[in-house]
Each structure stands twice: as structure tokens, then as C-alpha cells.
Scaffold this active site. Structure first.
Site: not given
Length: 348
Positions: A27, A29, A32, A34, A49, A164
């Protein structure tokens, strides 16, 4: 020296050493993308990431440097651990990609809430672990600023880690009103804009605690005004002292639209939560005025998490050197500093 492989994940090019295999997207973050991977060299699962456009502007470059500095210096059971910092470049001048390698957790609290029925003990344990990690971060003068279920990762043993740090800041900085995840945003961020402190994270924990019990978002505002209205429906009209601390426009709006609102009776309003201690902790966390809100340390001593609380096993950290926050560097200068951070971290 490891060879570097190029692959495409979600339409984005990734360049990584060949010891990282089985890449799977997890997904996005803050700032960024990941993915999960397996590190053949260390024989462990990891999360990687890729920072989005780390050197697009001076602000992006400084943000990248800040996130690296924070992650390099946090060491706690309930905070994600940084294993490595990667860049395929051999010189800072042509460096355009940064990858952060951390421990991998199997899921996040958002998915746990959506697809599992959490027991009372699970909710207490997760609440305690969030607070334990926060105590450590707050002791380092850090504010996470983006606590939400998606930023709380969980493994099969129900261990929880805060992740995160793209929006994390030092408390003494000139903070901004921009933080992500409106539904977990403390009201003072909107009402006082930049004059807020660590208590904003505690408000977020209160919202998360409610969500673990009910599987619903407590304040699902559709926009800035709607979100504020929903909060006022629960916490009521602010004290005169608090009114004098907020921005002029916010004060005018509240005086015009919220004057007759009273703080709800939390036992009645949260009657579906069949735990008076949980409701009491919610009451203390969801105070409109941060001066009245419980601190992280006080929350750890609350009877609700008494079964887990052990002050001797709730470590604190040291304040980090934040002198770089005053630096006005151009992008190549930030690149050089980041490149040096990579070299020193990976040589340890």
C-alpha cells in the site's frame, strides 16, 4: 557487492539489491509506497518503503532527511525498527531514490478492526502498546501527528508497532496545521493551527480506542467544518479560557454556531462500550482543551490498562539533535547530508 535488480511495482520503478526477493505491494504510506519482501542475506521478512520524490524540492529533501534521522534513532518494542537505508546511487549528486527497510508486520490495526472481533483483552493490550510506544516517542520530544489504525501494525502474536514517521515533528518546531487523517485529528490543530503539543497524539488514541470497540470511526467528518461540528456535538462548547487561545475566525464560528452545545454524558453516549474504565479513559482523552486532556504517562497509569502497566518496562528515550531544523540548505546539500547518513547507518 550485491547486484541491483529493477522491477515495476504498481507502475513505479523499484531498484533494489538482489538479496530482496518476493516483492509484494502493501500500500501507500505518508510520502511513500510500501511493499513486503524477503531478505535472503539476513533470512527475514521485511517491509520496504520507497520515498516518493525525496528530492523534488528543498522541503521534500529536508522531510526525507528528517524521517531518516528519526528512524535511525528510535529503538523500542512498539515502534517500527529500521534495518537499512538503500539507494542505488554511488554518489550523492546523482541520487534520486531512497528506500527504507524495516521489520515486517503481517497486518495493521485497521484490517484487524474490520475483519476480526476484538476481545476485551485484545483491546486493552493494543491500547497499552500504543501508549507505551507513544511514551517513548514523547519522551524524545517527538509528536507522531498521524496516529490512525493504518499506522499501527500488528503481527500474529498481537504485538503492535507504530509506523510511518513521514509527518512526525519535534514539539518545539514551528508546527503546521497540516496533518493527515482528519478523523483522528485533534481539534486544536484546526482551532489553534500551529500552537499544539504532544496531546494531539493522545486524542488520536481516544478515537482509535472507540473504533476498536465499535468498529466505527468516531468522528467521520466529510470536511473541515463538518468534522469540527461532529466533535462539538460530543465535547460541547469550549471554556472561555480555551476560546481566547484559538484563531479569530475559529472563535467567531464557534460562538455563532456552537453556543448551546453541552458535553455529552460519556456513559450514556458510549453505552455500547460495556466497560466503565474504558469510557472513563475515553472521557479523559477526548477533552477539547488539551490542558484538561490526560497525558500519555497518565494514561499508562489508568486502571483500564492496569493489568499491563509496569513503569520499569516502559522505557524513555533521549532528545534528538534537531539543529538541522534551522538549516536552509539547497537540494544538493540535503542530498549530501542524506548520503552521509546512509553510509554511516549501513556501516554499523
Amino acid at each position: 557487492m550485491a547486484a541491483w535488480n529493477q522491477t515495476i511495482i504498481n507502475h513505479t520503478i523499484w531498484n533494489l539489491p538482489d538479496n530482496y526477493i518476493n516483492l509484494n505491494p502493501l500500500g501507500n504510506g505518508t510520502h511513500g509506497q510500501v511493499c513486503a519482501a524477503f531478505d535472503k542475506l539476513m533470512n527475514r521478512d521485511v517491509a520496504i518503503k520507497k520515498i516518493t520524490e525525496p528530492f523534488l524540492t528543498k522541503i521534500h529533501a529536508k522531510r526525507t532527511y528528517r524521517e531518516i534521522k528519526l528512524l535511525k534513532n528510535v529503538k523500542h518494542d512498539n515502534v517500527i525498527e529500521l534495518f537499512s537505508i538503500l539507494s542505488p546511487s554511488l554518489d550523492y549528486k546523482d541520487m534520486n531514490e531512497i528506500y527504507l527497510v524495516t521489520d515486517l508486520m503481517i497486518t495493521d490495526l485497521h484490517n484487524v478492526i474490520q475483519f476480526s472481533h476484538l476481545s476485551e483483552d485484545h483491546i486493552k493490550s493494543f491500547t497499552y502498546q500504543i501508549l507505551r510506544g507513544l511514551k517513548y516517542l514523547h519522551s524524545m520530544n517527538l509528536i507522531h501527528r498521524d496516529l490512525k489504525p493504518r499506522n499501527l501494525t500488528v503481527n500474529e502474536d498481537c504485538d503492535l508497532k507504530i509506523i510511518d514517521f513521514g509527518l512526525a515533528r519535534y514539539e518545539s518546531e514551528n508546527l503546521t496545521g497540516y496533518v493527515a487523517a482528519r478523523s483522528y485529528r485533534a481539534p486544536e490543530i484546526m482551532l489553534k493551527w500551529s500552537n499544539y503539543d504532544k496531546k494531539i497524539d493522545v486524542w488520536s488514541v481516544g478515537c482509535i480506542l472507540f473504533e476498536m470497540y465499535t468498529r466505527r470511526v468516531l468522528f467521520p467528518g466529510t470536511d473541515h467544518i463538518n468534522y469540527l461540528n461532529r466533535i462539538m456535538d460530543v465535547v460541547g462548547y469550549p471554556s472561555e479560557e480555551f476560546l481566547q487561545q484559538i484563531t479569530f475566525d475559529s472563535r467567531q464560528y464557534i460562538e455563532r454556531t456552537q453556543a448551546n452545545k453541552k458535553r455529552v454524558n460519556f456513559k450514556e453516549y458510549f453505552s455500547e462500550i460495556n466497560n466503565e474504565l474504558a469510557i472513563d479513559l475515553l472521557d479523559r482523552m477526548l477533552q477539547l482543551d488539551p490542558k484538561e486532556r490526560i497525558t500519555c504517562e497518565e494514561a499508562l497509569s489508568h486502571p483500564y490498562v492496569a493489568a499491563f502497566h509496569d513503569e520499569e518496562d516502559e522505557p524513555v528515550g533521549e532528545h534528538l539533535d534537531q539543529s538541522f531544523e534551522t538549516f536552509d540548505l539547497n537540494v544538493p546539500e540535503w542530498k549530501e547530508k542524506i548520503f552521509n547518513e546512509i553510509l554511516t547507518f549501513n556501516s554499523n
